[in-house]
Design a protein around this motif. Structure first.
Motif, PDB file in Angstrom:
ATOM      1  N   ARG A 303       8.992 -20.784   6.777  1.00  0.00           N
ATOM      2  CA  ARG A 303       8.414 -20.804   8.127  1.00  0.00           C
ATOM      3  C   ARG A 303       6.990 -20.255   8.078  1.00  0.00           C
ATOM      4  N   THR A 304       6.266 -20.449   9.155  1.00  0.00           N
ATOM      5  CA  THR A 304       4.920 -19.892   9.268  1.00  0.00           C
ATOM      6  C   THR A 304       4.921 -18.755  10.282  1.00  0.00           C
ATOM      7  N   VAL A 305       4.044 -17.786  10.061  1.00  0.00           N
ATOM      8  CA  VAL A 305       3.908 -16.632  10.944  1.00  0.00           C
ATOM      9  C   VAL A 305       2.429 -16.375  11.168  1.00  0.00           C
ATOM     10  N   SER A 306       2.030 -16.258  12.425  1.00  0.00           N
ATOM     11  CA  SER A 306       0.624 -15.989  12.734  1.00  0.00           C
ATOM     12  C   SER A 306       0.269 -14.539  12.442  1.00  0.00           C
ATOM     13  N   ASP A 307      -1.013 -14.294  12.252  1.00  0.00           N
ATOM     14  CA  ASP A 307      -1.463 -12.939  11.968  1.00  0.00           C
ATOM     15  C   ASP A 307      -1.212 -12.033  13.164  1.00  0.00           C
ATOM     16  N   GLU A 308      -1.000 -10.750  12.896  1.00  0.00           N
ATOM     17  CA  GLU A 308      -0.818  -9.766  13.961  1.00  0.00           C
ATOM     18  C   GLU A 308      -1.428  -8.440  13.554  1.00  0.00           C
ATOM     19  N   ASP A 309      -1.482  -7.498  14.511  1.00  0.00           N
ATOM     20  CA  ASP A 309      -2.219  -6.263  14.257  1.00  0.00           C
ATOM     21  C   ASP A 309      -1.342  -5.060  13.926  1.00  0.00           C
ATOM     22  N   ALA A 310      -0.023  -5.227  13.834  1.00  0.00           N
ATOM     23  CA  ALA A 310       0.848  -4.121  13.412  1.00  0.00           C
ATOM     24  C   ALA A 310       0.585  -3.822  11.941  1.00  0.00           C
ATOM     25  N   TRP A 311       0.224  -2.585  11.640  1.00  0.00           N
ATOM     26  CA  TRP A 311      -0.288  -2.238  10.321  1.00  0.00           C
ATOM     27  C   TRP A 311       0.640  -2.624   9.176  1.00  0.00           C
ATOM     28  N   LEU A 312       1.932  -2.399   9.346  1.00  0.00           N
ATOM     29  CA  LEU A 312       2.874  -2.652   8.259  1.00  0.00           C
ATOM     30  C   LEU A 312       3.619  -3.981   8.403  1.00  0.00           C
ATOM     31  N   SER A 313       3.169  -4.821   9.299  1.00  0.00           N
ATOM     32  CA  SER A 313       3.748  -6.164   9.345  1.00  0.00           C
ATOM     33  C   SER A 313       3.307  -6.931   8.111  1.00  0.00           C
ATOM     34  N   PRO A 314       4.218  -7.655   7.442  1.00  0.00           N
ATOM     35  CA  PRO A 314       3.794  -8.488   6.314  1.00  0.00           C
ATOM     36  C   PRO A 314       2.786  -9.561   6.706  1.00  0.00           C
ATOM     37  N   ALA A 315       2.684  -9.831   8.023  1.00  0.00           N
ATOM     38  CA  ALA A 315       1.696 -10.797   8.500  1.00  0.00           C
ATOM     39  C   ALA A 315       0.454 -10.106   9.061  1.00  0.00           C
ATOM     40  N   TYR A 316       0.274  -8.829   8.751  1.00  0.00           N
ATOM     41  CA  TYR A 316      -0.897  -8.116   9.253  1.00  0.00           C
ATOM     42  C   TYR A 316      -2.193  -8.794   8.818  1.00  0.00           C
ATOM     43  N   ASP A 317      -3.003  -9.131   9.804  1.00  0.00           N
ATOM     44  CA  ASP A 317      -4.380  -9.573   9.576  1.00  0.00           C
ATOM     45  C   ASP A 317      -4.502 -10.880   8.794  1.00  0.00           C
ATOM     46  N   ARG A 318      -3.407 -11.652   8.715  1.00  0.00           N
ATOM     47  CA  ARG A 318      -3.537 -12.936   8.028  1.00  0.00           C
ATOM     48  C   ARG A 318      -2.392 -13.865   8.427  1.00  0.00           C
ATOM     49  N   ASP A 319      -2.712 -15.125   8.692  1.00  0.00           N
ATOM     50  CA  ASP A 319      -1.678 -16.128   8.903  1.00  0.00           C
ATOM     51  C   ASP A 319      -0.891 -16.277   7.610  1.00  0.00           C
ATOM     52  N   SER A 320       0.429 -16.358   7.740  1.00  0.00           N
ATOM     53  CA  SER A 320       1.265 -16.285   6.547  1.00  0.00           C
ATOM     54  C   SER A 320       2.310 -17.389   6.501  1.00  0.00           C
ATOM     55  N   LEU A 321       2.789 -17.632   5.306  1.00  0.00           N
ATOM     56  CA  LEU A 321       3.975 -18.449   5.080  1.00  0.00           C
ATOM     57  C   LEU A 321       5.087 -17.495   4.668  1.00  0.00           C
ATOM     58  N   ALA A 322       6.222 -17.586   5.362  1.00  0.00           N
ATOM     59  CA  ALA A 322       7.372 -16.738   5.050  1.00  0.00           C
ATOM     60  C   ALA A 322       8.410 -17.563   4.298  1.00  0.00           C
ATOM     61  N   ILE A 323       8.832 -17.062   3.157  1.00  0.00           N
ATOM     62  CA  ILE A 323       9.778 -17.760   2.289  1.00  0.00           C
ATOM     63  C   ILE A 323      11.026 -16.891   2.195  1.00  0.00           C
ATOM     64  N   HIS A 324      12.092 -17.341   2.832  1.00  0.00           N
ATOM     65  CA  HIS A 324      13.312 -16.534   2.979  1.00  0.00           C
ATOM     66  C   HIS A 324      14.434 -17.083   2.093  1.00  0.00           C
ATOM     67  N   PHE A 325      14.953 -16.233   1.207  1.00  0.00           N
ATOM     68  CA  PHE A 325      16.043 -16.613   0.319  1.00  0.00           C
ATOM     69  C   PHE A 325      17.355 -15.990   0.802  1.00  0.00           C
ATOM     70  N   THR A 326      18.382 -16.806   0.952  1.00  0.00           N
ATOM     71  CA  THR A 326      19.743 -16.305   1.127  1.00  0.00           C
ATOM     72  C   THR A 326      20.459 -16.505  -0.200  1.00  0.00           C
ATOM     73  N   TRP A 327      20.785 -15.383  -0.841  1.00  0.00           N
ATOM     74  CA  TRP A 327      21.330 -15.415  -2.194  1.00  0.00           C
ATOM     75  C   TRP A 327      22.850 -15.324  -2.199  1.00  0.00           C
ATOM     76  N   VAL A 328      23.448 -15.728  -3.300  1.00  0.00           N
ATOM     77  CA  VAL A 328      24.860 -15.451  -3.522  1.00  0.00           C
ATOM     78  C   VAL A 328      25.003 -13.942  -3.728  1.00  0.00           C
ATOM     79  N   PRO A 329      26.180 -13.369  -3.467  1.00  0.00           N
ATOM     80  CA  PRO A 329      26.336 -11.906  -3.535  1.00  0.00           C
ATOM     81  C   PRO A 329      26.490 -11.387  -4.967  1.00  0.00           C
ATOM     82  N   ASN A 330      25.442 -11.604  -5.760  1.00  0.00           N
ATOM     83  CA  ASN A 330      25.422 -11.115  -7.139  1.00  0.00           C
ATOM     84  C   ASN A 330      24.217 -10.200  -7.273  1.00  0.00           C
ATOM     85  N   THR A 331      24.396  -8.947  -6.886  1.00  0.00           N
ATOM     86  CA  THR A 331      23.262  -8.022  -6.812  1.00  0.00           C
ATOM     87  C   THR A 331      22.530  -7.854  -8.147  1.00  0.00           C
TER      88      THR A 331
END
Length: 400
Positions: A303-331
């Motif tokens: 998915r895409t995420v627009s930039d925001e001003d929350a300091w610790l947001s992974p999208a802080y200060d830059r438009d981002s692409l979010a890549i989300h993995f749902t893994w099998v339960p093999n830690t």
């Protein structure tokens, strides 16, 4: 609650408490040397753990007050419950995550993003925070929004809201990987919310959520003839209505219905954010590792995420692409793979998911890292809300 939702984190808290009143909560915090709040337990990292008292806000009286274009709400309320209140008032949030089962404060504290191109933390106007000495402060600084639970107990949040709207969801199947890469910007700009699910074996499925009344764009692939689950092969009973049928925003923007627990069994999750300017490069790098990713992944959402001003947001200060993995339960196998992925794409990870980026590397990717460290010391000088997770990344408090 002794484990998180997935069961991969066992909390080390000496006790788990659910206060019934604000005064009970205040007394608990003032009398504790170590406290941390847990939401719905949907984090996969130990971000909510503590060796002291683990606090759930689920027992506190509900707060819901609308004033103009804002709503003041309980921090411990689930997004599903909040959505019903807002819809009854003719209002909406601009976004919702895939799971409406998580709490307002938990989603904000970890910078959880949602449908559309924004995170929930971007809607925060102010937060009411109970500090270790029992005082309550109202915080409005962008540095305080994504707090990782380290500034105190967030008891109420004031959020920007918008008029309620209708959404229709259509799934497009059999989208070629090369098409996704070549048309990446057009695809993600084609609807109010777009998710691309990939299996790293050559194709993609698009979940397009169109706001009723907005212009309609053409999508590659073919419209699905029946409802589709994001995890291939799973029944779509628990998914929100597809097939282009209009419905209220909160019944279409999430992937899963609020009345069901959206689980295919045990799973692990990781989410990485990379700048939009590096989106295609990052996806190509991951595709080159498809032979080691595919055996461990149940599904992967882009998915895409627009930039925001929350300091610790992974999208802080830059438009981002979010890549989300749902893994099998093999830690062990997943944790062994993550460093390879992180070296290849140099991401900012989602705080509530699994990642292994070392503190020094992570600090270098956040321009306001030291400023947030100072904020932790300012609001929690004795380290009452500091836990092992926060200490690993930001150090111990000066007074602890």
């Amino acid at each position: 609650m002794r484990t998180n939702w997935a069961g991969n984190v066992t909390f080390t808290a000496a006790e788990v408490v659910t206060p019934a009143t604000a005064e009970d909560l205040r007394a608990l915090v003032r009398g504790s040397s170590a406290v941390h709040v847990v939401g719905s337990g949907h984090s996969f990292s130990p971000i909510a753990d503590t060796t002291g008292t683990l606090v759930s806000l689920a027992g506190l009286p509900e707060v819901f007050e609308v004033s103009g274009s804002t709503a003041r709400v309980s921090a411990g309320m689930t997004l599903a419950a909040l959505a019903v209140h807002l819809e009854n008032a003719g209002l909406a949030l601009h976004t919702l995550p895939s799971l409406p089962h998580i709490t307002v404060a938990g989603a904000i504290a970890t910078a959880t993003h949602g449908s559309g191109s924004h995170s929930l933390s971007g809607a925060v106007r102010s937060m009411e925070v109970l500090r270790a000495d029992g005082s309550t402060v109202e915080l409005t600084s962008p540095g305080a929004v994504v707090s990782l639970g380290g500034l105190g107990v967030v008891t109420a949040v004031t959020l920007d809201v918008v008029p309620s709207f209708q959404v229709e969801q259509t799934v497009y199947e059999d989208v070629a990987w090369t098409t996704l890469l070549v048309q990446l910007e057009q695809i993600f700009a084609g609807a109010y919310s777009v998710s691309a699910f990939v299996d790293w074996q050559g194709g993609a499925t698009l979940f397009a959520k169109h706001r009723v009344g907005d212009p309609r764009a053409a999508f590659p692939g073919r419209p699905a003839s029946a409802p589709v689950h994001p995890v291939p092969g799973q029944p779509a009973l628990h998914c929100t209505v597809q097939g282009g049928v209009p419905g209220p925003w909160h019944e279409r923007l999430p992937h899963f219905r609020a009345e069901f627990t959206p689980s295919v069994g045990e799973e692990l999750q990781t989410e990485y954010f990379v700048p939009r300017t590096r989106a295609v490069t990052a996806l190509r790098a991951l595709a080159e590792m498809s032979t080691v990713i595919s055996p461990l992944v149940q599904t992967c959402e882009i998915r895409t995420v627009s930039d925001e001003d929350a300091w610790l947001s992974p999208a802080y200060d830059r438009d981002s692409l979010a890549i989300h993995f749902t893994w099998v339960p093999n830690t062990p196998a997943v944790l062994a793979l993550l460093p390879r992925l992180e070296e290849a794409i140099a991401p900012r990870p989602h705080w509530g998911k699994l990642f292994t980026v070392p503190p020094a590397l992570l600090a270098a990717r956040y321009p306001q890292w030291d400023a947030f460290r100072a904020l932790l010391t300012e609001h929690d000088p004795k380290g009452v809300f500091r836990n092992e997770f926060l200490t690993r990344y930001f150090g111990s408090s000066a007074s602890s």
